[in-house]
Scaffold this motif. Sequence first.
Motif, PDB file in Angstrom:
ATOM      1  N   ILE A 161       0.843  -1.197   0.000  1.00 37.85           N
ATOM      2  CA  ILE A 161       0.000   0.000   0.000  1.00 37.85           C
ATOM      3  C   ILE A 161       0.882   1.252   0.000  1.00 37.85           C
ATOM      4  N   ALA A 162       1.912   1.248   0.843  1.00 41.30           N
ATOM      5  CA  ALA A 162       2.819   2.393   0.904  1.00 41.30           C
ATOM      6  C   ALA A 162       3.498   2.621  -0.441  1.00 41.30           C
ATOM      7  N   ALA A 163       3.879   1.546  -1.116  1.00 38.31           N
ATOM      8  CA  ALA A 163       4.528   1.679  -2.423  1.00 38.31           C
ATOM      9  C   ALA A 163       3.578   2.280  -3.448  1.00 38.31           C
ATOM     10  N   ALA A 164       2.300   1.857  -3.412  1.00 40.24           N
ATOM     11  CA  ALA A 164       1.313   2.391  -4.347  1.00 40.24           C
ATOM     12  C   ALA A 164       1.059   3.872  -4.092  1.00 40.24           C
ATOM     13  N   VAL A 165       1.018   4.255  -2.829  1.00 36.97           N
ATOM     14  CA  VAL A 165       0.827   5.673  -2.490  1.00 36.97           C
ATOM     15  C   VAL A 165       2.035   6.489  -2.943  1.00 36.97           C
ATOM     16  N   GLY A 225      -0.594   7.116  -5.908  1.00 35.39           N
ATOM     17  CA  GLY A 225      -1.941   6.764  -5.488  1.00 35.39           C
ATOM     18  C   GLY A 225      -2.330   7.434  -4.182  1.00 35.39           C
ATOM     19  N   ARG A 226      -3.536   7.141  -3.736  1.00 36.19           N
ATOM     20  CA  ARG A 226      -3.999   7.669  -2.446  1.00 36.19           C
ATOM     21  C   ARG A 226      -4.919   6.642  -1.800  1.00 36.19           C
ATOM     22  N   VAL A 227      -4.964   6.681  -0.482  1.00 39.88           N
ATOM     23  CA  VAL A 227      -5.874   5.825   0.266  1.00 39.88           C
ATOM     24  C   VAL A 227      -7.238   6.487   0.311  1.00 39.88           C
ATOM     25  N   VAL A 242      -8.224  -2.334   2.179  1.00 45.27           N
ATOM     26  CA  VAL A 242      -7.947  -0.903   2.050  1.00 45.27           C
ATOM     27  C   VAL A 242      -8.213  -0.525   0.601  1.00 45.27           C
ATOM     28  N   VAL A 243      -9.019   0.528   0.395  1.00 39.43           N
ATOM     29  CA  VAL A 243      -9.333   0.984  -0.956  1.00 39.43           C
ATOM     30  C   VAL A 243      -8.327   2.060  -1.362  1.00 39.43           C
ATOM     31  N   LEU A 244      -7.699   1.858  -2.508  1.00 42.22           N
ATOM     32  CA  LEU A 244      -6.761   2.817  -3.073  1.00 42.22           C
ATOM     33  C   LEU A 244      -7.319   3.379  -4.372  1.00 42.22           C
ATOM     34  N   ALA A 245      -6.846   4.551  -4.758  1.00 43.72           N
ATOM     35  CA  ALA A 245      -7.201   5.133  -6.051  1.00 43.72           C
ATOM     36  C   ALA A 245      -5.944   5.596  -6.752  1.00 43.72           C
TER      37      ALA A 245
END
Length: 209
Positions: free
Chosen positions: A171-175, A179-181, A191-194
Amino acid sequence: MKQQQILDARLSDWRKLIRALHARFLTGDFAKGLAFVTAVGKAAERAGHHPDVNLTYSFVDLKLISHDVSQVTQRDIDLARQISEIARAQGIESNPSGLAEIELALDSADLAAAGPFWAALLDGGFTGDDVVAPDGRLPSLWFQHTDAHETPRQRFHLDLWLPHDIAEERIAAAVAAGGRVVYDDEAPAFVVLADPEGNKACVCTFLNR
């Protein structure tokens, strides 16, 4: 088998993803992988319980589930332990961080109408809220219940199932990648990411379900 029972089994090589236990063993070459799979096959025959196996040049992926009840049982725990012992005896390490499983999710206000279509198209079994391909060739399809709506919106999204001890890092890598949570009230279950354009995906684990 309940989530805590799986955690209490302390299967260091194995992680529960959507429905099954998964493990990746780093064999390094095809011949060593084949020897490992042969030994696993003999253990499976003795146990009368068999894993799904994916043999590649550098690693072997294994999946354990009791198909008669479509869930993890003590049979899977016991065979997982035996397979880990075989790996240790052959000097083979596992790599839980390499595990992942994709599930497609579709918002549906009329599951009774949409479900049979997707089951027929994907040649899968339609049970509960899921269409599952019997041979595992395709990702499973999960229907997310939603209210009827007319305005355009994202109807399909990916559920990325990860080991529970890997999800936060991913998740941290995607952000960090832009991206954002969007929603994390029910973490670590999901956890939903965009992405930067607003397309959503869920990072899921088997915890807190």
